[in-house]
Write a protein that holds these residues in place. Sequence first.
Motif, PDB file in Angstrom:
ATOM      1  N   ALA A 386       6.150  -5.610  -5.686  1.00  0.00           N
ATOM      2  CA  ALA A 386       7.036  -5.969  -4.874  1.00  0.00           C
ATOM      3  C   ALA A 386       6.806  -4.966  -3.282  1.00  0.00           C
ATOM      4  N   THR A 387       6.926  -3.667  -3.719  1.00  0.00           N
ATOM      5  CA  THR A 387       6.835  -2.409  -2.931  1.00  0.00           C
ATOM      6  C   THR A 387       5.609  -1.418  -2.683  1.00  0.00           C
ATOM      7  N   THR A 388       4.974  -1.459  -3.996  1.00  0.00           N
ATOM      8  CA  THR A 388       3.819  -0.575  -4.509  1.00  0.00           C
ATOM      9  C   THR A 388       2.812  -1.323  -4.597  1.00  0.00           C
ATOM     10  N   ALA A 389       1.666  -0.447  -4.694  1.00  0.00           N
ATOM     11  CA  ALA A 389       0.342  -0.913  -5.286  1.00  0.00           C
ATOM     12  C   ALA A 389       0.041   0.003  -6.424  1.00  0.00           C
ATOM     13  N   GLU A 390      -0.337  -0.488  -7.800  1.00  0.00           N
ATOM     14  CA  GLU A 390      -0.450   0.304  -8.701  1.00  0.00           C
ATOM     15  C   GLU A 390      -2.024   0.466  -9.265  1.00  0.00           C
ATOM     16  N   ASP A 416      -1.140  10.998  -0.268  1.00  0.00           N
ATOM     17  CA  ASP A 416      -0.183  10.598   0.981  1.00  0.00           C
ATOM     18  C   ASP A 416      -0.617  10.908   2.413  1.00  0.00           C
ATOM     19  N   GLU A 417      -1.412  12.208   2.557  1.00  0.00           N
ATOM     20  CA  GLU A 417      -1.708  12.567   3.716  1.00  0.00           C
ATOM     21  C   GLU A 417      -2.929  11.762   4.092  1.00  0.00           C
ATOM     22  N   LYS A 418      -3.803  11.631   3.268  1.00  0.00           N
ATOM     23  CA  LYS A 418      -5.076  10.669   3.571  1.00  0.00           C
ATOM     24  C   LYS A 418      -4.697   9.245   3.857  1.00  0.00           C
ATOM     25  N   LEU A 419      -3.703   8.578   3.076  1.00  0.00           N
ATOM     26  CA  LEU A 419      -3.278   7.393   3.690  1.00  0.00           C
ATOM     27  C   LEU A 419      -2.089   7.141   4.701  1.00  0.00           C
ATOM     28  N   GLN A 420      -1.648   8.254   4.903  1.00  0.00           N
ATOM     29  CA  GLN A 420      -0.443   8.083   5.948  1.00  0.00           C
ATOM     30  C   GLN A 420       0.452   7.373   5.212  1.00  0.00           C
ATOM     31  N   CYS A 421       1.233   7.751   4.101  1.00  0.00           N
ATOM     32  CA  CYS A 421       2.173   7.061   3.491  1.00  0.00           C
ATOM     33  C   CYS A 421       3.021   8.172   2.851  1.00  0.00           C
ATOM     34  N   ASN A 422       4.095   7.985   2.035  1.00  0.00           N
ATOM     35  CA  ASN A 422       4.969   8.939   1.471  1.00  0.00           C
ATOM     36  C   ASN A 422       5.435   8.209   0.309  1.00  0.00           C
ATOM     37  N   GLY A 423       5.346   9.161  -1.090  1.00  0.00           N
ATOM     38  CA  GLY A 423       5.810   8.330  -2.118  1.00  0.00           C
ATOM     39  C   GLY A 423       4.912   8.249  -3.191  1.00  0.00           C
ATOM     40  N   LEU A 439       3.473   0.415  -0.483  1.00  0.00           N
ATOM     41  CA  LEU A 439       2.773  -0.561   0.506  1.00  0.00           C
ATOM     42  C   LEU A 439       2.916  -0.400   1.765  1.00  0.00           C
ATOM     43  N   PRO A 440       2.238  -0.620   2.853  1.00  0.00           N
ATOM     44  CA  PRO A 440       2.565  -0.207   4.203  1.00  0.00           C
ATOM     45  C   PRO A 440       3.952  -1.250   4.459  1.00  0.00           C
ATOM     46  N   ALA A 447       0.828  -3.145   9.342  1.00  0.00           N
ATOM     47  CA  ALA A 447       1.710  -4.568   9.049  1.00  0.00           C
ATOM     48  C   ALA A 447       2.551  -4.231   7.753  1.00  0.00           C
ATOM     49  N   ASP A 448       3.142  -5.441   7.130  1.00  0.00           N
ATOM     50  CA  ASP A 448       4.385  -5.161   6.205  1.00  0.00           C
ATOM     51  C   ASP A 448       3.677  -6.108   5.206  1.00  0.00           C
ATOM     52  N   TYR A 449       3.347  -5.352   3.970  1.00  0.00           N
ATOM     53  CA  TYR A 449       3.046  -6.201   2.781  1.00  0.00           C
ATOM     54  C   TYR A 449       3.998  -6.318   1.544  1.00  0.00           C
TER      55      TYR A 449
END
Length: 464
Positions: A386-390, A416-423, A439-440, A447-449
Amino acid sequence: MTFEEVKEKYHLRNNVFPHAAFGVKLLGFVKKLFVTLVILTLLYVGALLFLRPRNNGPQNKEQNITTSKQVSDDQKGILDNIITSLGGDTNKVNTQPSVSKDTQSSSSDTEAHLINFDVRKIVTILLKLAWLFEGFLALAYLSNLLKRQRLYERNVLKNDLQAIKLKKRILKNLKIREQKNSIESRINKRDKRLKNSKDADRSDLGATVEETYTLEALEQMLNITVLVNTRQNSEHMIETIYNILVSPPESTGGQSELEQKWLGKLPDTASKATGYKVYFGEQRSTSEGNYYFQAIGDRINDPYYFGDKIKELQERKESFNYEHTMPYRSIEKDGKTYVGLKDHSAENEKRKREAKRWADNQIDVLNEMLRGNGIKAIFDKNEPQATTAEFYFNIPEEVNVKGIDRAEKMIAEKIDEKLQCNGTTLNLGLNSAFISIPLPNGQGNSADYRQMINNEDVLRRAFG
């Protein structure tokens, strides 16, 4: 029979593929014989075209006869003058019986033609028999292929060709054949020297004990069996499995030589021979006492299995047609309009497809991160939630990372640093790695996935 029935009947496992070893050897022989026959046939046809008699035409033949006659008359005149000067009689000489040169030449040409015809006929028959034998072997391999397909193997011909190529690369990289030839050459030279020496001890002829053990080990390495097999499993996944089988020598010394010098090199050499597309694990043993090394390749969903999808559609249909105490959809009843709940199913399906596409594009990045930190992981699958890619990875060798908790946190922060995300989270197991990436979420330029909560599904699960 279903796969489960076949698996139970033949006791199928990841290192058990009936008829596969024989099929690979048979295809290798068919391939070598085919190449040899093509070369021999082309050489034979070329020889026939080059050696066939050349016809110079009637005019050239008459010209040759006239020229030959003139030369013969001149030679006869010179011979008569020599005989006369010596007091001889030219008539006696000329009247002596002689064998016709034309007759001798004709007889010689006939014999040569008969010999040439016999050789050509024999070679033609031998080539035909060889091609018939090649056809018989090809049919035998086709029968082997069909047997293996009935046992749920797939891509049999492609995998066997890959296995033949992989074995050739392994032996070449380890220089097995060169080392065996070098030892045999050294033994032959030593024996030749001893035989020519009068004072040499004849008991020293042949290989020494150490050389015998080494030759036994090298012989077993030359005869390794490399298998590449694709087959479905009980989870309706299609996976490609690589196996290298090695039989131990009969002598204890040869077995020790094989284990100490060669088996340790096989995993990395074989992995390198595949271009590191797969990684072979450590040495294992079969129930028969043979050694084997294994690697897991591509693993995908079975494209011909629709059971889960059909079951899901049936459940959705039954759930949709079920009579509920409250309206989930917009309807008019008793003169009143019920707005109902908004259905996000279509939008969520779209976002799920886009999330899967996004996750697929991150596989190379994650592989680079893991291998850059000394973890030889092989990608298995990814599943957008729903909110993550595993992401799931297989690790053929035991993970031996100092400070594993600190390493997990460090690699997760790099992702996180490479994909510009957090968590991002990373969990390393004995033979696996699990990575969860957010997920973005539509912030910034992304975009919102993420999946939207479908209230209808929540209420159905809660109240029926």
